[in-house]
Enzyme design. Structure first.
Site, PDB file in Angstrom:
ATOM      1  CE1 TYR A 192      -6.980  -6.533  -6.936  1.00 14.11           C
ATOM      2  CE2 TYR A 192      -7.067  -7.727  -4.864  1.00 14.11           C
ATOM      3  CZ  TYR A 192      -6.875  -6.553  -5.561  1.00 14.11           C
ATOM      4  OH  TYR A 192      -6.592  -5.393  -4.882  1.00 14.11           O
ATOM      5  CG  HIS A 229      -6.587  -8.444   1.160  1.00 10.89           C
ATOM      6  ND1 HIS A 229      -6.821  -8.871  -0.137  1.00 10.89           N
ATOM      7  CD2 HIS A 229      -6.401  -7.108   1.072  1.00 10.89           C
ATOM      8  CE1 HIS A 229      -6.780  -7.830  -0.958  1.00 10.89           C
ATOM      9  NE2 HIS A 229      -6.521  -6.758  -0.244  1.00 10.89           N
ATOM     10  NE  ARG A 235      -3.500  -3.340  -1.448  1.00 13.18           N
ATOM     11  CZ  ARG A 235      -2.951  -4.165  -0.551  1.00 13.18           C
ATOM     12  NH1 ARG A 235      -1.644  -4.334  -0.524  1.00 13.18           N
ATOM     13  NH2 ARG A 235      -3.704  -4.821   0.315  1.00 13.18           N
ATOM     14  CG  HIS A 275      -5.454   1.022  -4.083  1.00 12.03           C
ATOM     15  ND1 HIS A 275      -4.935   0.613  -2.873  1.00 12.03           N
ATOM     16  CD2 HIS A 275      -6.590   0.309  -4.255  1.00 12.03           C
ATOM     17  CE1 HIS A 275      -5.724  -0.300  -2.336  1.00 12.03           C
ATOM     18  NE2 HIS A 275      -6.732  -0.505  -3.158  1.00 12.03           N
ATOM     19  NE  ARG A 324      -3.616  -2.158   2.805  1.00  9.61           N
ATOM     20  CZ  ARG A 324      -3.367  -3.298   3.451  1.00  9.61           C
ATOM     21  NH1 ARG A 324      -2.162  -3.498   4.013  1.00  9.61           N
ATOM     22  NH2 ARG A 324      -4.287  -4.235   3.550  1.00  9.61           N
ATOM     23  CE  LYS A 367      -6.361  -0.777   4.837  1.00  9.99           C
ATOM     24  NZ  LYS A 367      -7.677  -1.069   4.228  1.00  9.99           N
TER      25      LYS A 367
END
Length: 292
Positions: free
Chosen positions: A273, A264, A241, A238, A145, A169
């Site tokens: 995806y 994730h 990514r 992004h 990210r 995150k």
């Protein structure tokens, strides 16, 4: 009845005239619908089935999910007002679920375009060009990210193990492997940086003043480079990514592996995806098969 609600929005809730007009049109559309049913229906005796029928008719007319949900919201607000003022004794739209909004498939840069933008001959050997190409290759090779990239320090890159430690995150850390090309590119960048710039806090990617790059600076470099090779409207970090994930799946990577590399929490997030890669396969099939 409807006019009283619109006056309430206008003078008591201080809604803009544009919003009030929009609510009025939504309620007018609903009234036209239930009156067309010719069942002696009025605002007072409407039930949830009528609301659902209205919703289906809007979808049949080509309204988007967002538009239908907005109109349902207006109807719910109207009946809440009607119940508070004693005009109606129930809200027929209360438990009616609107259609799910269509989530667009992630946009990604094609592999041929990434090969073009990363071609060494396209870049000068000055600090800014070396840094920009390294940024692009790092995004494309690891799928990290933007926030993770700008927080990278030199010590988070292990050239012996060919791994980068990133903080994602909720401060969760993960290890991402990298290949020979990225390793050599990072070394060249760091050597160039150390001869041109006095770094301040150990940051990996810095400005010409030695300060850690910020989000806008990285976005600018990415968008400028991608604008030369792709017609995508969105050319952000992004998107790179997304490009990483799509390339991995197209070349046989398992979904669980891609999930871990991207950081994730849920496999459901990664599964989007697979839809993107399938859409790419369909386009290839339609353009290549003689009977398609």
């Amino acid at each position: 009845m409807v006019e009283g609600f619109l006056q309430y929005l206008r003078y008591e809730r201080n809604y803009s005239e544009l919003t009030v007009t929009s609510y009025g049109k939504d309620l007018e559309d609903f009234q036209d619908y239930f009156q067309s049913l010719d069942d002696g229906l009025s605002w007072i005796n409407i039930d949830s089935d009528v609301v659902r029928g209205w919703m289906e008719s809007m979808m049949d007319r080509g309204n988007s999910a967002a538009s239908v949900n907005r109109r349902l919201s207006a109807l719910r607000a109207f009946y809440r007002y009607a119940m508070r003022t004693g005009i109606a004794d129930h809200n027929p739209a209360h438990n009616v679920k609107g259609p799910k909004k269509h989530k667009p498939l992630p946009k990604f840069v094609r592999e041929k375009e990434m090969d073009q933008v990363l071609e060494p001959d396209r870049w000068e050997d000055n600090f800014k060009d070396v840094r920009a190409r390294t940024l692009l290759l790092l995004f494309y090779s690891t799928g990290i990210r933007l926030a993770e990239l700008i927080s990278l320090d030199d010590q988070m890159v292990d050239f012996t193990a060919c791994e980068i430690r990133v903080t994602g995150k909720r401060d969760k850390q993960r290890i991402i492997p990298f290949g020979q090309e990225l390793g050599e590119t990072l070394k060249d960048y760091m050597a160039c940086r150390d001869t041109k710039v006095n770094t301040i806090d150990g940051a990996l990617f810095v400005t010409t003043k030695g300060e850690r790059m910020n989000r806008d600076q990285v976005r600018y470099e990415v968008e400028k480079a991608l604008s030369k090779v792709t017609t995508l409207k969105k050319r952000s970090p992004h998107v790179l990514r997304h490009t990483f994930a799509t390339a991995m799946l197209n070349h046989g990577a398992g979904l669980e592996s891609v999930k871990k590399l991207l950081g994730h929490e849920s496999l459901t997030t990664t599964e989007v995806y697979t839809h993107a890669t399938f859409e790419q396969l369909k386009r290839i099939y339609n353009s290549a098969h003689p009977r398609a």
